[in-house]
Design a protein around this motif. Structure first.
Motif, PDB file in Angstrom:
ATOM      1  N   ILE A   1     -12.996   5.714   9.309  1.00  0.00           N
ATOM      2  CA  ILE A   1     -13.297   5.182  10.648  1.00  0.00           C
ATOM      3  C   ILE A   1     -12.449   3.951  10.924  1.00  0.00           C
ATOM      4  O   ILE A   1     -11.879   3.812  12.014  1.00  0.00           O
ATOM      5  CB  ILE A   1     -14.804   4.880  10.781  1.00  0.00           C
ATOM      6  N   ARG A   2     -12.318   3.051   9.943  1.00  0.00           N
ATOM      7  CA  ARG A   2     -11.481   1.849  10.120  1.00  0.00           C
ATOM      8  C   ARG A   2     -10.035   2.226  10.389  1.00  0.00           C
ATOM      9  O   ARG A   2      -9.370   1.626  11.248  1.00  0.00           O
ATOM     10  CB  ARG A   2     -11.569   0.960   8.883  1.00  0.00           C
ATOM     11  N   ILE A   3      -9.544   3.221   9.670  1.00  0.00           N
ATOM     12  CA  ILE A   3      -8.155   3.653   9.853  1.00  0.00           C
ATOM     13  C   ILE A   3      -7.950   4.245  11.235  1.00  0.00           C
ATOM     14  O   ILE A   3      -7.010   3.875  11.954  1.00  0.00           O
ATOM     15  CB  ILE A   3      -7.759   4.663   8.752  1.00  0.00           C
ATOM     16  N   VAL A   4      -8.823   5.138  11.639  1.00  0.00           N
ATOM     17  CA  VAL A   4      -8.694   5.789  12.953  1.00  0.00           C
ATOM     18  C   VAL A   4      -8.786   4.764  14.076  1.00  0.00           C
ATOM     19  O   VAL A   4      -7.999   4.805  15.040  1.00  0.00           O
ATOM     20  CB  VAL A   4      -9.741   6.906  13.116  1.00  0.00           C
ATOM     21  N   LEU A   5      -9.716   3.825  13.983  1.00  0.00           N
ATOM     22  CA  LEU A   5      -9.847   2.805  15.029  1.00  0.00           C
ATOM     23  C   LEU A   5      -8.611   1.912  15.099  1.00  0.00           C
ATOM     24  O   LEU A   5      -8.138   1.579  16.188  1.00  0.00           O
ATOM     25  CB  LEU A   5     -11.108   1.965  14.801  1.00  0.00           C
TER      26      LEU A   5
ATOM     27  N   PRO B   1      -8.673  10.690  -1.054  1.00  0.00           N
ATOM     28  CA  PRO B   1      -9.039  10.540   0.356  1.00  0.00           C
ATOM     29  C   PRO B   1      -9.960   9.337   0.586  1.00  0.00           C
ATOM     30  O   PRO B   1     -10.792   9.023  -0.269  1.00  0.00           O
ATOM     31  CB  PRO B   1      -9.752  11.848   0.678  1.00  0.00           C
ATOM     32  N   PRO B   2      -9.784   8.651   1.710  1.00  0.00           N
ATOM     33  CA  PRO B   2     -10.605   7.479   2.003  1.00  0.00           C
ATOM     34  C   PRO B   2     -12.065   7.868   2.235  1.00  0.00           C
ATOM     35  O   PRO B   2     -12.367   9.008   2.607  1.00  0.00           O
ATOM     36  CB  PRO B   2      -9.970   6.903   3.270  1.00  0.00           C
TER      37      PRO B   2
ATOM     38  N   GLY C   1       0.823  -1.200   0.000  1.00  0.00           N
ATOM     39  CA  GLY C   1       0.000   0.000   0.000  1.00  0.00           C
ATOM     40  C   GLY C   1       0.852   1.241   0.000  1.00  0.00           C
ATOM     41  O   GLY C   1       1.953   1.251  -0.526  1.00  0.00           O
ATOM     42  N   GLY C   2       0.333   2.274   0.610  1.00  0.00           N
ATOM     43  CA  GLY C   2       1.046   3.536   0.662  1.00  0.00           C
ATOM     44  C   GLY C   2       0.743   4.274   1.941  1.00  0.00           C
ATOM     45  O   GLY C   2      -0.115   3.869   2.732  1.00  0.00           O
TER      46      GLY C   2
ATOM     47  N   ASP D   1      -3.351  -0.312   2.950  1.00  0.00           N
ATOM     48  CA  ASP D   1      -3.387  -1.008   1.657  1.00  0.00           C
ATOM     49  C   ASP D   1      -4.809  -1.280   1.193  1.00  0.00           C
ATOM     50  O   ASP D   1      -5.027  -2.087   0.291  1.00  0.00           O
ATOM     51  CB  ASP D   1      -2.569  -2.296   1.713  1.00  0.00           C
ATOM     52  N   GLY D   2      -5.766  -0.623   1.807  1.00  0.00           N
ATOM     53  CA  GLY D   2      -7.166  -0.840   1.473  1.00  0.00           C
ATOM     54  C   GLY D   2      -7.829  -1.846   2.387  1.00  0.00           C
ATOM     55  O   GLY D   2      -9.049  -1.902   2.488  1.00  0.00           O
TER      56      GLY D   2
END
Length: 163
Positions: free
Chosen positions: A113-117, A106-107, A95-96, A144-145
């Motif tokens: 929410i998934r990233i922050v959690l 941007p996601p 990923g990156g 990476d998604g």
């Protein structure tokens, strides 16, 4: 040692092909920072690809091996080169960086929410082990998604009291 990559006396690409500790062959420069060079390398022992970070300053680095969490990049080895440059070997993340993602695409709200959690869970695990990142930024978070990974947990650590 040099304080920054910009002050380094040699082109960092000159190290490509170098084998560190008779195990990690540097193949490609993949990132630079103010105090490090990061290479994709081949691990002669496992046959897989890893990330090798050459540390260009004298800061102390936390023992990130003490933090075992799915969202924190796993350290595999550490040591010093023949020239006494400290290095840290970690698994290679796909990923990156979140920094790049935020610039390019941007996601979605759900992905955000998934990233922050995931980042919160990873930092909670680090804090429980007595390590505070101290300088977390979007370039330290890879996505990476599917999976979030915090890099550089040991690069600017501060010991914290355990609860």
């Amino acid at each position: 040692m040099s304080d920054s990559v910009e002050d380094a006396p040699l082109d960092p690409n000159i190290l490509i092909g170098t084998c560190i500790s008779d195990r990690f062959e540097l193949e490609e420069l993949i990132a630079t920072g103010p105090a490090s060079l990061v290479y994709r390398a081949s691990d002669e022992k496992s046959g897989g690809s890893v990330a090798v970070k050459l540390l260009l300053d004298d800061r102390e680095y936390a023992d990130v091996a003490a933090v075992d969490h799915a969202d924190i990049v796993k350290p595999l080895a550490r040591g010093s080169t023949e020239a006494q440059v400290p290095y840290l070997v970690t698994e290679l993340c796909g990923g990156g960086s979140l920094a790049r993602l935020l610039e390019e695409a941007p996601p979605s709200s759900d992905e955000s929410i998934r990233i922050v959690l995931a980042v919160a869970r990873a930092l909670g695990a680090a804090h429980a082990a007595g390590i505070a990142h101290g300088s977390l930024k979007p370039s330290d978070v890879f996505w990476d998604g599917e999976r979030v990974r915090i890099l550089d947990l040991g690069a600017a650590p501060r010991r914290v009291a355990r609860p």
